[in-house]
Motif scaffolding. Structure first.
Motif, PDB file in Angstrom:
ATOM      1  N   ARG A  75       0.825  -1.210   0.000  1.00  0.00           N
ATOM      2  CA  ARG A  75       0.000   0.000   0.000  1.00  0.00           C
ATOM      3  C   ARG A  75       0.855   1.254   0.000  1.00  0.00           C
ATOM      4  NH1 ARG A  75      -4.032  -1.214   4.910  1.00  0.00           N
ATOM      5  NH2 ARG A  75      -2.052  -2.006   5.734  1.00  0.00           N
ATOM      6  N   SER A  76       2.132   1.107   0.358  1.00  0.00           N
ATOM      7  CA  SER A  76       3.047   2.255   0.343  1.00  0.00           C
ATOM      8  C   SER A  76       3.595   2.532  -1.047  1.00  0.00           C
ATOM      9  CB  SER A  76       4.221   1.990   1.282  1.00  0.00           C
ATOM     10  OG  SER A  76       5.134   1.082   0.686  1.00  0.00           O
ATOM     11  N   MET A 108       8.837  -8.214  -6.568  1.00  0.00           N
ATOM     12  CA  MET A 108       8.309  -7.055  -5.857  1.00  0.00           C
ATOM     13  C   MET A 108       7.724  -6.061  -6.852  1.00  0.00           C
ATOM     14  SD  MET A 108      11.215  -6.621  -2.887  1.00  0.00           S
ATOM     15  CE  MET A 108      10.168  -5.533  -1.905  1.00  0.00           C
ATOM     16  N   GLY A 109       6.518  -5.610  -6.551  1.00  0.00           N
ATOM     17  CA  GLY A 109       5.766  -4.783  -7.488  1.00  0.00           C
ATOM     18  C   GLY A 109       6.398  -3.442  -7.764  1.00  0.00           C
ATOM     19  N   SER A 110       5.808  -2.754  -8.707  1.00  0.00           N
ATOM     20  CA  SER A 110       6.343  -1.501  -9.217  1.00  0.00           C
ATOM     21  C   SER A 110       6.311  -0.398  -8.159  1.00  0.00           C
ATOM     22  CB  SER A 110       5.525  -1.049 -10.427  1.00  0.00           C
ATOM     23  OG  SER A 110       6.156   0.014 -11.092  1.00  0.00           O
ATOM     24  N   ALA A 111       7.400   0.335  -8.050  1.00  0.00           N
ATOM     25  CA  ALA A 111       7.396   1.549  -7.233  1.00  0.00           C
ATOM     26  C   ALA A 111       6.300   2.473  -7.761  1.00  0.00           C
ATOM     27  CB  ALA A 111       8.755   2.230  -7.311  1.00  0.00           C
ATOM     28  N   THR A 112       5.487   2.983  -6.853  1.00  0.00           N
ATOM     29  CA  THR A 112       4.306   3.738  -7.234  1.00  0.00           C
ATOM     30  C   THR A 112       4.209   5.008  -6.400  1.00  0.00           C
ATOM     31  OG1 THR A 112       3.183   1.676  -7.783  1.00  0.00           O
ATOM     32  CG2 THR A 112       1.795   3.611  -7.506  1.00  0.00           C
ATOM     33  N   VAL A 113       3.793   6.100  -7.027  1.00  0.00           N
ATOM     34  CA  VAL A 113       3.656   7.387  -6.337  1.00  0.00           C
ATOM     35  C   VAL A 113       2.363   7.369  -5.526  1.00  0.00           C
ATOM     36  CG1 VAL A 113       3.429   9.873  -6.617  1.00  0.00           C
ATOM     37  CG2 VAL A 113       4.941   8.585  -8.143  1.00  0.00           C
ATOM     38  N   MET A 114       2.479   7.484  -4.207  1.00  0.00           N
ATOM     39  CA  MET A 114       1.321   7.435  -3.319  1.00  0.00           C
ATOM     40  C   MET A 114       1.071   8.764  -2.611  1.00  0.00           C
ATOM     41  SD  MET A 114       0.579   4.333  -3.979  1.00  0.00           S
ATOM     42  CE  MET A 114      -0.727   3.958  -2.810  1.00  0.00           C
ATOM     43  N   SER A 115       2.000   9.704  -2.724  1.00  0.00           N
ATOM     44  CA  SER A 115       1.852  10.996  -2.043  1.00  0.00           C
ATOM     45  C   SER A 115       2.677  12.041  -2.783  1.00  0.00           C
ATOM     46  CB  SER A 115       2.325  10.882  -0.588  1.00  0.00           C
ATOM     47  OG  SER A 115       3.707  10.571  -0.543  1.00  0.00           O
ATOM     48  N   ASP A 116       2.483  13.295  -2.399  1.00  0.00           N
ATOM     49  CA  ASP A 116       3.265  14.369  -2.998  1.00  0.00           C
ATOM     50  C   ASP A 116       4.731  14.262  -2.573  1.00  0.00           C
ATOM     51  OD1 ASP A 116       0.976  15.397  -4.161  1.00  0.00           O
ATOM     52  OD2 ASP A 116       0.571  16.775  -2.489  1.00  0.00           O
ATOM     53  N   LYS A 122      11.542   9.542  -4.082  1.00  0.00           N
ATOM     54  CA  LYS A 122      10.774   8.301  -4.146  1.00  0.00           C
ATOM     55  C   LYS A 122      11.606   7.188  -4.791  1.00  0.00           C
ATOM     56  CE  LYS A 122       6.378  10.717  -4.029  1.00  0.00           C
ATOM     57  NZ  LYS A 122       6.177  10.385  -2.606  1.00  0.00           N
ATOM     58  N   PHE A 123      12.398   7.528  -5.785  1.00  0.00           N
ATOM     59  CA  PHE A 123      13.314   6.538  -6.352  1.00  0.00           C
ATOM     60  C   PHE A 123      14.274   6.022  -5.280  1.00  0.00           C
ATOM     61  CE2 PHE A 123      12.279   8.246 -10.634  1.00  0.00           C
ATOM     62  CZ  PHE A 123      12.141   7.054 -11.311  1.00  0.00           C
ATOM     63  N   ARG A 124      14.785   6.918  -4.437  1.00  0.00           N
ATOM     64  CA  ARG A 124      15.746   6.506  -3.409  1.00  0.00           C
ATOM     65  C   ARG A 124      15.092   5.593  -2.373  1.00  0.00           C
ATOM     66  NH1 ARG A 124      17.394  11.957  -3.973  1.00  0.00           N
ATOM     67  NH2 ARG A 124      16.244  12.564  -2.093  1.00  0.00           N
ATOM     68  N   VAL A 125      13.860   5.910  -1.991  1.00  0.00           N
ATOM     69  CA  VAL A 125      13.160   5.057  -1.023  1.00  0.00           C
ATOM     70  C   VAL A 125      12.915   3.677  -1.616  1.00  0.00           C
ATOM     71  CG1 VAL A 125      11.014   4.728   0.260  1.00  0.00           C
ATOM     72  CG2 VAL A 125      12.098   6.983   0.206  1.00  0.00           C
ATOM     73  N   HIS A 152      -1.636   3.019 -13.121  1.00  0.00           N
ATOM     74  CA  HIS A 152      -1.815   4.386 -12.627  1.00  0.00           C
ATOM     75  C   HIS A 152      -0.793   4.751 -11.549  1.00  0.00           C
ATOM     76  CE1 HIS A 152      -3.912   8.082 -11.766  1.00  0.00           C
ATOM     77  NE2 HIS A 152      -4.047   7.746 -10.498  1.00  0.00           N
ATOM     78  N   ASP A 153      -0.145   5.907 -11.734  1.00  0.00           N
ATOM     79  CA  ASP A 153       0.796   6.482 -10.772  1.00  0.00           C
ATOM     80  C   ASP A 153       2.074   5.677 -10.582  1.00  0.00           C
ATOM     81  OD1 ASP A 153      -0.645   8.778 -10.261  1.00  0.00           O
ATOM     82  OD2 ASP A 153      -1.770   7.895  -8.602  1.00  0.00           O
ATOM     83  N   THR A 154       2.359   4.734 -11.482  1.00  0.00           N
ATOM     84  CA  THR A 154       3.630   4.030 -11.385  1.00  0.00           C
ATOM     85  C   THR A 154       4.788   5.018 -11.488  1.00  0.00           C
ATOM     86  OG1 THR A 154       5.034   2.312 -12.347  1.00  0.00           O
ATOM     87  CG2 THR A 154       3.681   3.571 -13.874  1.00  0.00           C
ATOM     88  N   LEU A 155       5.851   4.723 -10.765  1.00  0.00           N
ATOM     89  CA  LEU A 155       7.073   5.513 -10.877  1.00  0.00           C
ATOM     90  C   LEU A 155       7.956   4.985 -12.000  1.00  0.00           C
ATOM     91  CD1 LEU A 155       8.359   7.888  -9.193  1.00  0.00           C
ATOM     92  CD2 LEU A 155       9.663   6.133  -7.981  1.00  0.00           C
TER      93      LEU A 155
END
Length: 271
Positions: A75-76, A108-116, A122-125, A152-155
């Motif tokens: 969810r993160s 492990m699923g795609s890094a995704t933008v969940m917040s501003d 976000k790449f570093r996290v 949607h919102d994938t990084l």
């Protein structure tokens, strides 16, 4: 060239949401009946087997199936700094589970933008989560790989996104599960992208889309299936597994029928 083995991903059923009322055993039955050798199951669909690796191993064996991979999401979106420890702990739990299954990979699923916030942060996290999970996997003999998505919102939508993340990931421990459909939806050169990061490839997700990026049944879209498979077969750490996944309207109407048809189509395309 590496010999191929063909698996099926369970998201075809997961995407139905409440429209699918079955359980993990129903998925195993449908996939085995569809002519597949292996399965990539998601954390959302493994159900009661999530805490019972021995029971899951027996269920697979009874159907002649091999566990290719277990795919996990968060969810993160793997991009929230405050959730890093929880995401790494979740990865550790699934790594412990997968230690029961020789050569199975944690996808492990795609890094995704969940917040501003700035994309660079976000790449570093995400890189921290993936790197730490892969280090844990190494201690248990379990491979860990990243599975980018075009949803949607994938990084991880464009080639520049792939390059930016991979530059932050340990080249020895963090693998890649490329997906032909998501690569094409990102308007990338599919074959060039596969070749550029071939040393990371563990197994391949094979999906098709039309020229507008709409999901299509295998062989009915823009994906050059044979060329993609040949590039991946030459990758130095490719496990031999090609995993078919189907997200088209046909699959929504009849998931078991769609994955069975795709298996037949792949036989024809690779003959």
């Amino acid at each position: 060239m590496t010999d191929l083995r063909i698996g099926c991903q369970t998201y075809t059923w997961e995407m139905l949401g409440d429209g699918f009322a079955g359980g993990a055993d129903d998925l195993l039955d449908a996939i085995a009946a569809g002519g597949y050798e292996g399965i990539e199951i998601t954390d959302a669909m493994i159900g009661a087997y999530s805490g019972a690796p021995d029971a899951f191993a027996r269920a697979l064996e009874a159907r002649g199936l091999t566990l290719v991979s277990l795919a996990v999401a968060s969810r993160s979106g793997f991009t929230e700094a405050g959730e890093v420890e929880a995401d790494v702990e979740t990865a550790r739990r699934w790594i412990d589970f997968l230690a029961r299954f020789p050569k199975a990979v944690l996808s492990m699923g795609s890094a995704t933008v969940m917040s501003d916030g700035p994309r660079e942060a976000k790449f570093r996290v995400a890189a921290e989560v993936y790197n730490r999970a892969a280090a844990l996997g190494s201690t248990m003999g379990v491979g860990v790989a990243v599975h980018p998505s075009s949803h949607h919102d994938t990084l991880l939508f464009s080639r520049a996104d792939y390059d930016a993340l991979f530059a932050l990931l340990d080249a020895e421990t963090v693998g890649w599960v490329p997906d032909t459909g998501h690569i094409l939806r990102g308007r990338m050169d599919m074959l060039d992208t596969l070749r550029a990061h071939a040393p990371r490839i563990r197994h391949l997700h094979l999906k098709d889309v039309d020229v507008d990026g709409t999901w299509a049944m295998l062989g009915h879209g823009a994906c050059d299936v044979g060329a993609a498979v040949e590039v991946v077969r030459a990758a130095p750490r490719f496990t031999g597994w090609v995993v078919l996944e189907e997200e088209s309207d046909d699959a929504a109407a009849d998931p078991a029928g769609a994955v069975r048809t795709n298996r037949e189509t792949l036989r024809r395309l690779l003959s």
